[in-house]
Write an enzyme that holds these catalytic residues in place. Structure first.
Site, short mmCIF file in Angstrom:
data_model
loop_
_atom_site.label_atom_id
_atom_site.label_comp_id
_atom_site.label_asym_id
_atom_site.label_seq_id
_atom_site.Cartn_x
_atom_site.Cartn_y
_atom_site.Cartn_z
N CYS A 177 33.56 43.47 29.96
CA CYS A 177 34.44 43.45 28.78
C CYS A 177 33.68 43.14 27.49
O CYS A 177 34.24 43.28 26.40
CB CYS A 177 35.57 42.46 28.98
SG CYS A 177 36.57 42.87 30.40
N HIS A 189 38.53 40.73 22.32
CA HIS A 189 38.77 41.49 23.57
C HIS A 189 40.18 41.15 24.05
O HIS A 189 40.55 39.97 24.14
CB HIS A 189 37.71 41.10 24.60
CG HIS A 189 38.06 41.54 25.97
ND1 HIS A 189 38.42 42.85 26.26
CD2 HIS A 189 38.12 40.87 27.15
CE1 HIS A 189 38.69 42.94 27.55
NE2 HIS A 189 38.52 41.76 28.11
N ASN A 213 44.42 44.84 29.74
CA ASN A 213 42.98 44.71 29.54
C ASN A 213 42.29 45.99 30.00
O ASN A 213 42.22 46.27 31.19
CB ASN A 213 42.51 43.49 30.35
CG ASN A 213 41.00 43.27 30.27
OD1 ASN A 213 40.26 44.12 29.81
ND2 ASN A 213 40.56 42.11 30.74
N1 ACO Z 1 53.10 36.79 39.64
C1 ACO Z 1 53.70 35.65 40.04
N2 ACO Z 1 53.00 34.56 40.37
C2 ACO Z 1 51.66 34.61 40.27
C3 ACO Z 1 50.99 35.76 39.86
C4 ACO Z 1 51.76 36.89 39.54
N3 ACO Z 1 51.21 38.06 39.13
N4 ACO Z 1 49.66 35.52 39.86
C5 ACO Z 1 49.49 34.25 40.24
N5 ACO Z 1 50.71 33.70 40.51
C6 ACO Z 1 51.01 32.34 40.94
C7 ACO Z 1 49.85 31.70 41.67
O1 ACO Z 1 49.84 32.06 43.04
C8 ACO Z 1 50.14 30.24 41.43
O2 ACO Z 1 51.11 29.82 42.35
P1 ACO Z 1 50.97 28.40 43.10
O3 ACO Z 1 50.99 27.38 41.99
O4 ACO Z 1 52.16 28.38 43.99
O5 ACO Z 1 49.65 28.49 43.80
C9 ACO Z 1 50.78 30.21 40.05
O6 ACO Z 1 51.24 31.54 39.80
C10 ACO Z 1 49.84 29.80 38.95
O7 ACO Z 1 48.62 30.54 39.08
P2 ACO Z 1 47.46 30.39 38.05
O8 ACO Z 1 46.29 31.19 38.53
O9 ACO Z 1 47.28 28.93 37.75
O10 ACO Z 1 48.09 31.09 36.76
P3 ACO Z 1 47.56 31.09 35.30
O11 ACO Z 1 48.53 30.46 34.40
O12 ACO Z 1 46.11 30.63 35.24
O13 ACO Z 1 47.56 32.65 34.95
C11 ACO Z 1 46.04 34.47 34.77
C12 ACO Z 1 46.77 33.54 35.72
C13 ACO Z 1 47.06 35.26 33.99
C14 ACO Z 1 45.19 35.42 35.62
C15 ACO Z 1 45.15 33.65 33.79
O14 ACO Z 1 44.42 32.70 34.52
C16 ACO Z 1 44.20 34.51 33.00
O15 ACO Z 1 44.61 35.36 32.24
N6 ACO Z 1 42.89 34.28 33.15
C17 ACO Z 1 41.90 35.08 32.47
C18 ACO Z 1 41.62 36.29 33.29
C19 ACO Z 1 40.95 37.40 32.50
O16 ACO Z 1 41.20 37.56 31.33
N7 ACO Z 1 40.13 38.20 33.20
C20 ACO Z 1 39.50 39.32 32.61
C21 ACO Z 1 38.34 38.92 31.76
S1 ACO Z 1 37.61 40.26 31.02
C22 ACO Z 1 36.55 41.16 32.06
O17 ACO Z 1 35.36 41.06 31.95
C23 ACO Z 1 37.10 42.11 33.10
#
Ligand code: ACO
Length: 335
Positions: free
Chosen positions: A119, A261, A291
């Protein structure tokens, strides 16, 4: 009054273009595949839908259209282009897709190559192109960011599949001895934290003949520790931008647009808060496209240039960040 002469080679931004597939995958549709909901995805990421390439679209096709649109806006003859850099992690040819874009464009005088930095790829490619232009090696460059992550997403993994989409964007930039609109940049990587986000090869052991084994090539799907990537982004992006403001003697209040990004709306908001840049200046189209990896920054720029939000001489602060881990920042003036 004494005339001030600009006696270096600088960079001027002449055009932008983009392309996104027509096929729309909404949050509602994803929730038919994995256990999630529109409400969860929207509140955690800001994303409502993303575009998915059809069976004929790939990085070459998308990158070609984005580049052609940038060239048209710049009003360049194709044969005057010297350099084409394609930022991608998902080339449709592992040996490189940039030359096939060059061939489709008919840019026979250009040299074309791929650059991979996930990214951060577009930002790293933009910096690379500007250094060739400022060094005097080339005069006209097309920088493309294009990715087709839909081919590498694990569509059964709700923690990652909700984030990504496909698309391409491009900028046309040229050398000038009148001014320099590329104000400054910084780039970083940290391979120690690389395991937080990767797309590793998946090799199978096979043999060619007796006693000569080999690993057949292939790739697994995106592996992501979302929380660690989130923490990395909200920590490192403000730091690198603040450092860039300091080294260029700029302050964040002089910035017209912050173009980050497009990974997660919460990341954009948090970086904006840290830098004290108001919400109206933070461009976002995450809701529509999610993304698109190397494509997010140029797609966002093209949209805002074509609808006249970004105007000539507007100051843009931009930051790309992602797998590697890698991150970077650039400060430039449109035009
Ligand atoms: N739908 C419903 N529930 C979900 C989902 C979903 N799609 N995904 C995860 N959950 C659940 C998890 O299982 C967890 O449940 P639990 O507490 O019972 O275990 C709960 O939701 C919370 O999960 P978290 O991982 O803590 O959720 P978070 O608030 O961190 O959000 C997210 C997750 C959206 C992925 C966030 O961490 C994020 O955006 N991180 C950055 C990722 C990113 O941008 N990656 C790309 C970078 S760029 C590149 O180079 C490709």
């Amino acid at each position: 009054m004494e005339e001030i002469k600009f006696n270096q080679i600088g960079v001027s931004f002449k055009g932008s273009g983009s392309y996104v597939p027509d096929q729309i995958l909404t949050n509602q549709k994803i929730s038919q595949k994995v256990d999630t909901s529109d409400e969860w995805i929207k509140s955690r990421t800001g994303i409502s839908e993303r575009r998915i390439s059809n069976l004929k679209e790939n990085v070459t096709e998308m990158g070609y259209v984005a580049a052609l649109n940038a060239i048209k806006m710049a009003n360049w003859d194709i044969e005057t282009i010297d350099l084409i850099i394609l930022a991608t992690s998902t080339p449709n040819d592992l040996f490189g897709s940039a030359p096939s874009i060059q061939a489709k464009l008919g840019a026979e005088n250009a040299v074309a190559f791929d650059l991979t930095a996930a990214c951060s790829g577009f930002l790293f490619s933009l910096v690379t192109a500007t250094q060739y232009l400022k060094g005097g090696s080339f005069k006209r460059a097309i920088v493309i960011g294009a990715d087709q992550l839909s081919s590498f997403v694990d569509w059964n993994d709700r923690r990652s599949c909700i984030l990504f989409g496909d698309g391409a964007g491009a900028l046309a930039i040229e050398a000038t001895n009148l001014f320099d609109n590329f104000i400054g940049f910084d780039m970083r990587t940290d391979g120690e934290r690389g395991s937080f986000l990767n797309l590793p090869s998946k090799n199978n052991k096979d043999s060619i003949v007796d006693n000569i084994d080999f690993l057949s090539g292939g790739f697994s799907s995106i592996q992501m520790n979302g929380q660690e990537v989130y923490k990395f982004a909200v920590r490192e992006v403000p730091i690198i931008l603040e450092k860039l403001f300091r080294t260029t003697n700029f302050s964040s209040d002089k910035v017209d647009w912050l173009i980050l990004h497009q990974a997660n709306q919460r990341i954009l908001d948090s970086v904006g808060d840290r830098l004290k840049i108001s919400k109206e200046k933070i461009l976002s189209n995450l809701e529509k496209y999610g993304n698109t990896s190397a494509a997010t920054i140029p797609i966002m720029m093209d949209e805002a240039i074509r609808d006249n939000r970004i105007k000539q001489n507007d100051i843009i602060a931009s930051s790309g960040f992602g797998a590697g881990l890698s991150w970077g920042a650039a400060l430039f003036k449109w035009g």
